[in-house]
Design a protein around this motif. Sequence first.
Motif, mmCIF file in Angstrom:
data_model
loop_
_atom_site.group_PDB
_atom_site.id
_atom_site.type_symbol
_atom_site.label_atom_id
_atom_site.label_comp_id
_atom_site.label_asym_id
_atom_site.label_seq_id
_atom_site.Cartn_x
_atom_site.Cartn_y
_atom_site.Cartn_z
ATOM 1 N N HIS A 7 -49.886 -31.060 44.841
ATOM 2 C CA HIS A 7 -49.261 -29.870 45.418
ATOM 3 C C HIS A 7 -47.891 -29.728 44.773
ATOM 4 N N ILE A 8 -47.724 -28.678 43.978
ATOM 5 C CA ILE A 8 -46.473 -28.458 43.258
ATOM 6 C C ILE A 8 -45.640 -27.454 44.034
ATOM 7 N N TYR A 9 -44.467 -27.869 44.481
ATOM 8 C CA TYR A 9 -43.552 -26.956 45.169
ATOM 9 C C TYR A 9 -42.815 -26.082 44.174
ATOM 10 N N GLY A 10 -42.476 -26.614 43.021
ATOM 11 C CA GLY A 10 -41.791 -25.846 41.993
ATOM 12 C C GLY A 10 -41.690 -26.643 40.704
ATOM 13 N N PHE A 11 -42.271 -26.127 39.628
ATOM 14 C CA PHE A 11 -42.196 -26.763 38.312
ATOM 15 C C PHE A 11 -42.639 -25.733 37.293
ATOM 16 N N GLY A 12 -41.698 -25.236 36.482
ATOM 17 C CA GLY A 12 -42.036 -24.215 35.495
ATOM 18 C C GLY A 12 -42.600 -22.975 36.159
ATOM 19 N N LYS A 13 -43.762 -22.526 35.723
ATOM 20 C CA LYS A 13 -44.358 -21.320 36.291
ATOM 21 C C LYS A 13 -45.089 -21.586 37.613
ATOM 22 N N TRP A 14 -45.329 -22.839 37.941
ATOM 23 C CA TRP A 14 -46.072 -23.165 39.167
ATOM 24 C C TRP A 14 -45.126 -23.260 40.359
ATOM 25 N N GLN A 15 -45.437 -22.531 41.423
ATOM 26 C CA GLN A 15 -44.694 -22.606 42.676
ATOM 27 C C GLN A 15 -45.666 -22.590 43.838
ATOM 28 N N ASN A 16 -45.496 -23.560 44.732
ATOM 29 C CA ASN A 16 -46.344 -23.693 45.911
ATOM 30 C C ASN A 16 -47.817 -23.571 45.543
ATOM 31 N N LYS A 17 -48.258 -24.407 44.619
ATOM 32 C CA LYS A 17 -49.626 -24.370 44.101
ATOM 33 C C LYS A 17 -50.304 -25.704 44.350
ATOM 34 N N LEU A 40 -48.906 -28.074 33.655
ATOM 35 C CA LEU A 40 -49.547 -28.968 34.620
ATOM 36 C C LEU A 40 -49.599 -30.393 34.073
ATOM 37 N N ARG A 41 -49.958 -30.540 32.820
ATOM 38 C CA ARG A 41 -49.991 -31.863 32.188
ATOM 39 C C ARG A 41 -48.605 -32.501 32.199
ATOM 40 N N GLN A 42 -47.592 -31.735 31.824
ATOM 41 C CA GLN A 42 -46.233 -32.253 31.780
ATOM 42 C C GLN A 42 -45.744 -32.612 33.178
ATOM 43 N N PHE A 43 -46.162 -31.845 34.187
ATOM 44 C CA PHE A 43 -45.784 -32.133 35.565
ATOM 45 C C PHE A 43 -46.321 -33.501 36.001
ATOM 46 N N ILE A 44 -47.585 -33.767 35.701
ATOM 47 C CA ILE A 44 -48.175 -35.052 36.080
ATOM 48 C C ILE A 44 -47.453 -36.190 35.355
ATOM 49 N N LEU A 45 -47.172 -36.013 34.081
ATOM 50 C CA LEU A 45 -46.415 -37.038 33.344
ATOM 51 C C LEU A 45 -45.019 -37.221 33.934
ATOM 52 N N PRO A 61 -38.021 -24.533 37.853
ATOM 53 C CA PRO A 61 -38.810 -23.448 38.436
ATOM 54 C C PRO A 61 -38.248 -22.079 38.048
ATOM 55 N N LYS A 62 -39.137 -21.153 37.712
ATOM 56 C CA LYS A 62 -38.736 -19.824 37.255
ATOM 57 C C LYS A 62 -38.090 -18.996 38.362
ATOM 58 N N GLN A 63 -38.453 -19.232 39.608
ATOM 59 C CA GLN A 63 -37.945 -18.450 40.727
ATOM 60 C C GLN A 63 -36.769 -19.114 41.427
ATOM 61 N N GLY A 64 -36.217 -20.191 40.891
ATOM 62 C CA GLY A 64 -35.024 -20.812 41.450
ATOM 63 C C GLY A 64 -35.264 -21.871 42.505
ATOM 64 N N ALA A 65 -36.510 -22.212 42.802
ATOM 65 C CA ALA A 65 -36.803 -23.260 43.769
ATOM 66 C C ALA A 65 -36.489 -24.621 43.151
ATOM 67 N N GLN A 66 -36.494 -25.666 43.961
ATOM 68 C CA GLN A 66 -36.265 -27.010 43.456
ATOM 69 C C GLN A 66 -37.583 -27.596 42.962
ATOM 70 N N ILE A 67 -37.461 -28.527 42.019
ATOM 71 C CA ILE A 67 -38.649 -29.258 41.578
ATOM 72 C C ILE A 67 -39.099 -30.136 42.725
ATOM 73 N N GLY A 68 -40.386 -30.084 43.039
ATOM 74 C CA GLY A 68 -40.885 -30.880 44.152
ATOM 75 C C GLY A 68 -42.379 -31.084 44.059
ATOM 76 N N VAL A 69 -42.848 -32.092 44.779
ATOM 77 C CA VAL A 69 -44.266 -32.442 44.727
ATOM 78 C C VAL A 69 -44.676 -33.108 46.032
ATOM 79 N N GLU A 70 -45.950 -33.022 46.323
ATOM 80 C CA GLU A 70 -46.560 -33.794 47.412
ATOM 81 C C GLU A 70 -47.877 -34.303 46.878
ATOM 82 N N TRP A 71 -48.079 -35.615 46.891
ATOM 83 C CA TRP A 71 -49.313 -36.203 46.376
ATOM 84 C C TRP A 71 -50.296 -36.356 47.485
#
Length: 71
Positions: A7-17, A40-45, A61-71
């Motif tokens: 679950h990506i909260y914010g990383f590059g083009k991915w937000q809340n995905k 997505l690959r770079q996020f996992i790395l 993140p493109k929309q200004g959110a913080q980088i975040g994750v939930e595994w």
Amino acid sequence: MRIESVHIYGFGKWQNKQFYLNNSSLLEITGENEAGKSTLRQFILYMLFGLPSKKLEKYLPKQGAQIGVEW
């Protein structure tokens, strides 16, 4: 280690995905150009090994959110 979902909260083009990965031993990610496959690959790395600060700016993140994750 097995990653079952991401679950990506914010990383590059991915937000809340949310991505669910199946139980097979081989995973193939396909899509059009600029679909976010490399992001997505770079996020996992990044989550496993960290990311050099030079590359981190590219994946803010493109929309200004913080980088975040939930595994």
